[in-house]
Design an enzyme around this catalytic site. Structure first.
Site, PDB file in Angstrom:
ATOM      1  N   LYS A 129       2.095  19.946  -7.339  1.00 21.91           N
ATOM      2  CA  LYS A 129       1.963  21.398  -7.187  1.00 21.91           C
ATOM      3  C   LYS A 129       0.915  21.855  -8.186  1.00 21.91           C
ATOM      4  CE  LYS A 129       4.117  24.625  -4.771  1.00 21.91           C
ATOM      5  NZ  LYS A 129       4.887  24.495  -3.529  1.00 21.91           N
ATOM      6  N   ASP A 169       0.266  28.118  -1.207  1.00 18.05           N
ATOM      7  CA  ASP A 169       1.607  28.571  -1.580  1.00 18.05           C
ATOM      8  C   ASP A 169       1.422  30.081  -1.786  1.00 18.05           C
ATOM      9  OD1 ASP A 169       4.381  27.279  -2.456  1.00 18.05           O
ATOM     10  OD2 ASP A 169       4.011  28.876  -3.879  1.00 18.05           O
TER      11      ASP A 169
END
Ligand code: GLU
Length: 448
Positions: A129, A169
């Protein structure tokens, strides 16, 4: 306390000590490892080889400076992150979040969750991430472009089709992915479609990727309802958020006969008892990039609530699709008292641990994010497949694959929970099924 439970307590203490000031990361770790004692008892080699200890330590963490200039020429400095958490099952894979609240601990919690989520998809993807504390709100197109170019000017050397494949995201959609890819292509002199997913279908992206997280959370909810002998027809639904996940969750709910009456943004929620008009939501959020309260300009009979709680509205189904810890103990209690049948998490870790506990102790079917929202990253993996084979699949074919994957994840979680004596507990099922998959690969590789 059993030996396995003592071991898990000791591991958790270490995690807190080594990662100070990162409460969301601690929370995500706790939620997973608290459920793993039965697996350690069944597989002694996991404990001998310190698999849990290793799984809680990111493989690599990159932090970098992202300087950029706004439209007035003023210089701004943001911080960029990319955490490669686990590559046992494939290259690091996971999105980029641009939001002012982003810190290293946020990215670590998301990357940790991604390890289990990606394993559940059954596809060859590890976990990662990244993101930045950059706030896209109120920024012009060219400011966003300059920020993305500066961000990629450092990130490009750390990613690759076989190394690490970022995607979107919160705050990162097709526009940002386009600017990021453009800069990567320019710096490297290579058109490597497979280095990012969530691309526009007009230049290498997969159909259904945009819709996939929201659609997937609804498919997961449908499967949970099936077990209860219920379906979505006429079900009254609350969907928090109004970003990409929420919009496409609402779209799929409506197409399956459910009635969505509310959605929200960080400032408040709209309640339209006649059913949300999705075209207006898309116009306000996707085209105009404005606040959700503008919805009532088009629909004067709908209500806008600034200080109330969306979860107070009676419903059959709740899909928290906004952000972490948005649904607390009180909200969970209200949902249960109002007769809610199921909660399917479109966001990552949207329910607090206290809320989760209440759901698990009640009749509400609770689908944890790492299972229920895995459709997004699963479709990213399908995008990688299409890029690698220089092919592109139809919408129908891709959606069918997504539905199969979500059904498999549901069944995997359900059956694993049952195997370990926790029938109906999707959290335990999701954690154990995914942990075993990652653990087996890690064991095979030796101590690395
Ligand atoms: N950010 C999404 C998630 O939380 C998708 C990641 C991806 O497509 O790589 O799973």
């Amino acid at each position: 306390m059993t030996n396995a439970q003592q071991r898990i307590e000791a591991i958790f203490e270490q995690v807190i000590k080594r990662n100070p000031g990162e409460p969301e990361f601690h929370q995500a770790v706790r939620e997973v490892i608290d459920t793993l004692a039965p697996v350690l008892e069944k597989h002694p080699s996991y404990a001998e080889q310190k698999i849990i200890e290793r799984i809680c330590e990111p493989e690599r963490q990159i932090i970098f400076r992202v300087p950029w200039q706004d439209d007035n020429g003023e210089v701004h400095i943001n911080r960029g992150f990319r955490v490669g958490f686990n590559s046992a099952l494939g290259p690091y894979k996971g999105g980029l979040r641009f939001h002012p609240s982003v810190m290293l601990g946020t990215i670590k919690f998301l990357a940790f969750e991604q390890t289990f989520k990606n394993a559940l998809t059954g596809l060859p993807i590890g976990s990662g991430k990244g993101g930045s504390d950059f706030d896209p709100k109120g920024k012009s197109d060219s400011e966003v472009m300059r920020f993305c170019q500066s961000f990629m000017t450092e990130l490009y050397r750390h990613i690759g089709e076989l190394t690490d494949v970022p995607a979107g995201d919160m705050g990162v959609g097709a526009r940002e992915i386009g600017y990021l890819f453009g800069q990567y292509k320019r710096i490297t002199n290579r058109y490597e479609s497979g280095i990012l997913t969530g691309k526009s279908p007009s230049w290498g992206g997969a159909l259904v990727r945009k819709e996939a997280t929201g659609y997937g959370a609804v498919f997961f909810a449908e499967e949970m309802l099936k077990i209860k002998g219920r379906d979505l027809e006429g079900a009254k639904c609350l969907v928090s958020g109004s970003g990409n996940v929420a919009i496409y969750a609402m779209e799929k709910l409506q197409s399956l006969g459910a009635k969505v009456v509310a959605c929200s943004d960080s400032a408040g929620f709209i309640y339209d008892k006649t059913g949300i008009d999705l075209n207006t939501v898309k116009q306000v959020k996707e085209v105009e990039r404005q606040r959700i309260k503008n919805y009532v300009n088009e629909h004067p009979d709908a209500e806008y609530h600034e200080n109330d709680n969306i979860w107070d509205i009676p419903c059959d189904l709740a899909l928290p699709c906004a952000t972490q810890n948005e649904l607390d103990e009180n909200s969970a209690r209200t949902l249960i008292n109002n007769g809610c049948m199921a909660v399917s998490e479109g966001a990552n870790m949207p329910c607090t641990p206290e809320a989760v506990r209440l759901f698990l102790d009640s009749d509400v079917a609770y689908g944890p994010g790492k299972a229920a929202n895995a459709g997004g990253v699963a479709t990213s993996a399908l995008e990688m497949q299409q890029n690698a084979s220089r092919d592109s699949w139809s919408f129908e074919h891709t959606e069918k694959r997504l539905k199969e994957i979500m059904t498999n994840i549901h069944n995997d979680c359900y059956n694993t929970a049952e195997e370990f004596g926790y029938k109906g507990n999707y959290m335990v099922g999701a954690n154990i099924a995914s942990f075993r998959r990652v653990a087996e690969a890690m064991l095979a590789f030796g101590v690395i």
